[in-house]
Every structure is written in C-alpha cells, then in structure tokens.
Design a protein around this motif. Structure first.
Motif, PDB file in Angstrom:
ATOM      1  N   LEU A   1       0.815  -1.214   0.000  1.00  0.00           N
ATOM      2  CA  LEU A   1       0.000   0.000   0.000  1.00  0.00           C
ATOM      3  C   LEU A   1       0.849   1.265   0.000  1.00  0.00           C
ATOM      4  CD1 LEU A   1      -2.810  -1.108   2.469  1.00  0.00           C
ATOM      5  CD2 LEU A   1      -2.921  -0.959  -0.032  1.00  0.00           C
ATOM      6  N   SER A   2       2.062   1.175   0.498  1.00  0.00           N
ATOM      7  CA  SER A   2       2.936   2.353   0.498  1.00  0.00           C
ATOM      8  C   SER A   2       3.690   2.513  -0.818  1.00  0.00           C
ATOM      9  CB  SER A   2       3.930   2.278   1.654  1.00  0.00           C
ATOM     10  OG  SER A   2       4.864   1.246   1.442  1.00  0.00           O
ATOM     11  N   ARG A   3       3.753   1.468  -1.611  1.00  0.00           N
ATOM     12  CA  ARG A   3       4.549   1.509  -2.848  1.00  0.00           C
ATOM     13  C   ARG A   3       3.733   1.671  -4.121  1.00  0.00           C
ATOM     14  NH1 ARG A   3       8.417  -3.505  -1.206  1.00  0.00           N
ATOM     15  NH2 ARG A   3       9.713  -2.337   0.254  1.00  0.00           N
ATOM     16  N   LEU A   4       2.490   1.221  -4.098  1.00  0.00           N
ATOM     17  CA  LEU A   4       1.699   1.216  -5.324  1.00  0.00           C
ATOM     18  C   LEU A   4       1.035   2.560  -5.586  1.00  0.00           C
ATOM     19  CD1 LEU A   4      -0.018  -2.280  -5.040  1.00  0.00           C
ATOM     20  CD2 LEU A   4       1.926  -1.652  -6.462  1.00  0.00           C
ATOM     21  N   LEU A   5       0.668   2.759  -6.825  1.00  0.00           N
ATOM     22  CA  LEU A   5      -0.049   3.967  -7.224  1.00  0.00           C
ATOM     23  C   LEU A   5      -1.511   3.849  -6.798  1.00  0.00           C
ATOM     24  CD1 LEU A   5       1.455   4.251 -10.812  1.00  0.00           C
ATOM     25  CD2 LEU A   5       2.082   5.587  -8.798  1.00  0.00           C
ATOM     26  N   PRO A   6      -2.207   4.968  -6.656  1.00  0.00           N
ATOM     27  CA  PRO A   6      -3.593   4.923  -6.174  1.00  0.00           C
ATOM     28  C   PRO A   6      -4.520   3.995  -6.973  1.00  0.00           C
ATOM     29  CG  PRO A   6      -2.799   7.167  -6.157  1.00  0.00           C
ATOM     30  CD  PRO A   6      -1.729   6.333  -6.815  1.00  0.00           C
ATOM     31  N   TYR A   7      -4.439   4.014  -8.308  1.00  0.00           N
ATOM     32  CA  TYR A   7      -5.325   3.146  -9.084  1.00  0.00           C
ATOM     33  C   TYR A   7      -4.942   1.673  -8.918  1.00  0.00           C
ATOM     34  CZ  TYR A   7      -1.827   2.622 -12.808  1.00  0.00           C
ATOM     35  OH  TYR A   7      -0.693   2.318 -13.523  1.00  0.00           O
ATOM     36  N   GLU A   8      -3.658   1.413  -8.671  1.00  0.00           N
ATOM     37  CA  GLU A   8      -3.230   0.035  -8.428  1.00  0.00           C
ATOM     38  C   GLU A   8      -3.718  -0.454  -7.062  1.00  0.00           C
ATOM     39  OE1 GLU A   8       0.901  -0.346 -10.912  1.00  0.00           O
ATOM     40  OE2 GLU A   8       0.964   0.733  -9.011  1.00  0.00           O
ATOM     41  N   ILE A   9      -3.780   0.438  -6.113  1.00  0.00           N
ATOM     42  CA  ILE A   9      -4.281   0.083  -4.786  1.00  0.00           C
ATOM     43  C   ILE A   9      -5.745  -0.326  -4.891  1.00  0.00           C
ATOM     44  CG2 ILE A   9      -4.853   1.003  -2.498  1.00  0.00           C
ATOM     45  CD1 ILE A   9      -2.231   2.616  -2.666  1.00  0.00           C
ATOM     46  N   GLU A  10      -6.513   0.385  -5.712  1.00  0.00           N
ATOM     47  CA  GLU A  10      -7.925   0.029  -5.895  1.00  0.00           C
ATOM     48  C   GLU A  10      -8.052  -1.367  -6.506  1.00  0.00           C
ATOM     49  OE1 GLU A  10     -10.513   1.657  -4.636  1.00  0.00           O
ATOM     50  OE2 GLU A  10      -8.986   2.971  -3.783  1.00  0.00           O
ATOM     51  N   GLU A  11      -7.223  -1.669  -7.489  1.00  0.00           N
ATOM     52  CA  GLU A  11      -7.220  -3.008  -8.087  1.00  0.00           C
ATOM     53  C   GLU A  11      -6.796  -4.057  -7.070  1.00  0.00           C
ATOM     54  OE1 GLU A  11      -5.217  -3.547 -11.871  1.00  0.00           O
ATOM     55  OE2 GLU A  11      -5.588  -1.444 -12.362  1.00  0.00           O
ATOM     56  N   LEU A  12      -5.811  -3.713  -6.253  1.00  0.00           N
ATOM     57  CA  LEU A  12      -5.311  -4.637  -5.241  1.00  0.00           C
ATOM     58  C   LEU A  12      -6.389  -4.935  -4.200  1.00  0.00           C
ATOM     59  CD1 LEU A  12      -2.750  -6.195  -4.374  1.00  0.00           C
ATOM     60  CD2 LEU A  12      -2.281  -4.298  -2.834  1.00  0.00           C
ATOM     61  N   LYS A  13      -7.182  -3.934  -3.835  1.00  0.00           N
ATOM     62  CA  LYS A  13      -8.266  -4.142  -2.874  1.00  0.00           C
ATOM     63  C   LYS A  13      -9.243  -5.193  -3.386  1.00  0.00           C
ATOM     64  CE  LYS A  13      -8.314   0.426  -0.738  1.00  0.00           C
ATOM     65  NZ  LYS A  13      -9.093   1.660  -0.516  1.00  0.00           N
ATOM     66  N   ILE A  14      -9.589  -5.113  -4.645  1.00  0.00           N
ATOM     67  CA  ILE A  14     -10.504  -6.086  -5.248  1.00  0.00           C
ATOM     68  C   ILE A  14      -9.883  -7.472  -5.213  1.00  0.00           C
ATOM     69  CG2 ILE A  14     -11.631  -6.779  -7.405  1.00  0.00           C
ATOM     70  CD1 ILE A  14     -11.763  -3.691  -8.023  1.00  0.00           C
ATOM     71  N   TRP A  15      -8.615  -7.545  -5.579  1.00  0.00           N
ATOM     72  CA  TRP A  15      -7.927  -8.841  -5.596  1.00  0.00           C
ATOM     73  C   TRP A  15      -7.801  -9.431  -4.188  1.00  0.00           C
ATOM     74  CZ3 TRP A  15      -3.305 -10.668  -3.595  1.00  0.00           C
ATOM     75  CH2 TRP A  15      -2.898 -11.911  -4.074  1.00  0.00           C
ATOM     76  N   VAL A  16      -7.460  -8.596  -3.214  1.00  0.00           N
ATOM     77  CA  VAL A  16      -7.311  -9.062  -1.830  1.00  0.00           C
ATOM     78  C   VAL A  16      -8.649  -9.564  -1.296  1.00  0.00           C
ATOM     79  CG1 VAL A  16      -6.862  -8.290   0.541  1.00  0.00           C
ATOM     80  CG2 VAL A  16      -5.241  -7.736  -1.268  1.00  0.00           C
ATOM     81  N   ASN A  17      -9.726  -8.872  -1.617  1.00  0.00           N
ATOM     82  CA  ASN A  17     -11.044  -9.326  -1.175  1.00  0.00           C
ATOM     83  C   ASN A  17     -11.371 -10.708  -1.714  1.00  0.00           C
ATOM     84  OD1 ASN A  17     -11.864  -7.239   0.535  1.00  0.00           O
ATOM     85  ND2 ASN A  17     -12.462  -5.974  -1.195  1.00  0.00           N
ATOM     86  N   SER A  18     -11.007 -10.978  -2.956  1.00  0.00           N
ATOM     87  CA  SER A  18     -11.257 -12.318  -3.508  1.00  0.00           C
ATOM     88  C   SER A  18     -10.342 -13.351  -2.853  1.00  0.00           C
ATOM     89  CB  SER A  18     -11.087 -12.322  -5.027  1.00  0.00           C
ATOM     90  OG  SER A  18      -9.748 -12.080  -5.387  1.00  0.00           O
ATOM     91  N   LEU A  19      -9.125 -12.967  -2.513  1.00  0.00           N
ATOM     92  CA  LEU A  19      -8.207 -13.878  -1.828  1.00  0.00           C
ATOM     93  C   LEU A  19      -8.712 -14.187  -0.421  1.00  0.00           C
ATOM     94  CD1 LEU A  19      -5.466 -15.382  -2.035  1.00  0.00           C
ATOM     95  CD2 LEU A  19      -4.422 -13.362  -1.009  1.00  0.00           C
TER      96      LEU A  19
END
Length: 65
Positions: free
Chosen positions: A31-49
């Motif tokens: 979360l400290s390294r990624l860009l804001p739009y990547e964080i949004e994508e990561l949130k979706i992916w983490v929720n599925s994980l």
C-alpha cells in the motif's frame, strides 16, 4: 514498470497468504509503494483472496484507512 510492481505484489501476497502476520506486513508495504489506481485493483484482488482464505480477514483493516 508500475504494472510489474503490481504483479510482483500479487505474487508475493499469494505466497505469504499462509501466514496472517506476514501477509499483513506485505500488504502494508504494498500500500505504500503502489499507485492509487493500483491500490484500488489490489483491494478487489485481496477481497477475492480473503474469500478463499478467511483467516486473512483481520488484514482488511489496512485496506480501509
């Protein structure tokens, strides 16, 4: 280059998903390294994980600052 970091982050999080503490630490770093739009994508992916690994549910607090 940024997309490579996002893909790398997903790979790391997948590999450490067996350990809740390690997963939370890696998620915090991501979360400290990624860009804001990547964080949004990561949130979706983490929720599925988390749907597959409910023990990781306690790390959700990091996604909602």
């Amino acid at each position: 280059m940024a997309r490579a970091m996002y893909d790398y982050t997903k790979a790391v999080l997948s590999k450490v998903s067996f350990d809740v503490n390690l997963f939370c630490k890696e998620l915090e770093k991501a979360l400290s390294r990624l860009l804001p739009y990547e964080i949004e994508e990561l949130k979706i992916w983490v929720n599925s994980l988390i749907a597959e690994n409910p023990q990781l549910n306690q790390c959700l607090i990091q996604l909602n600052p």
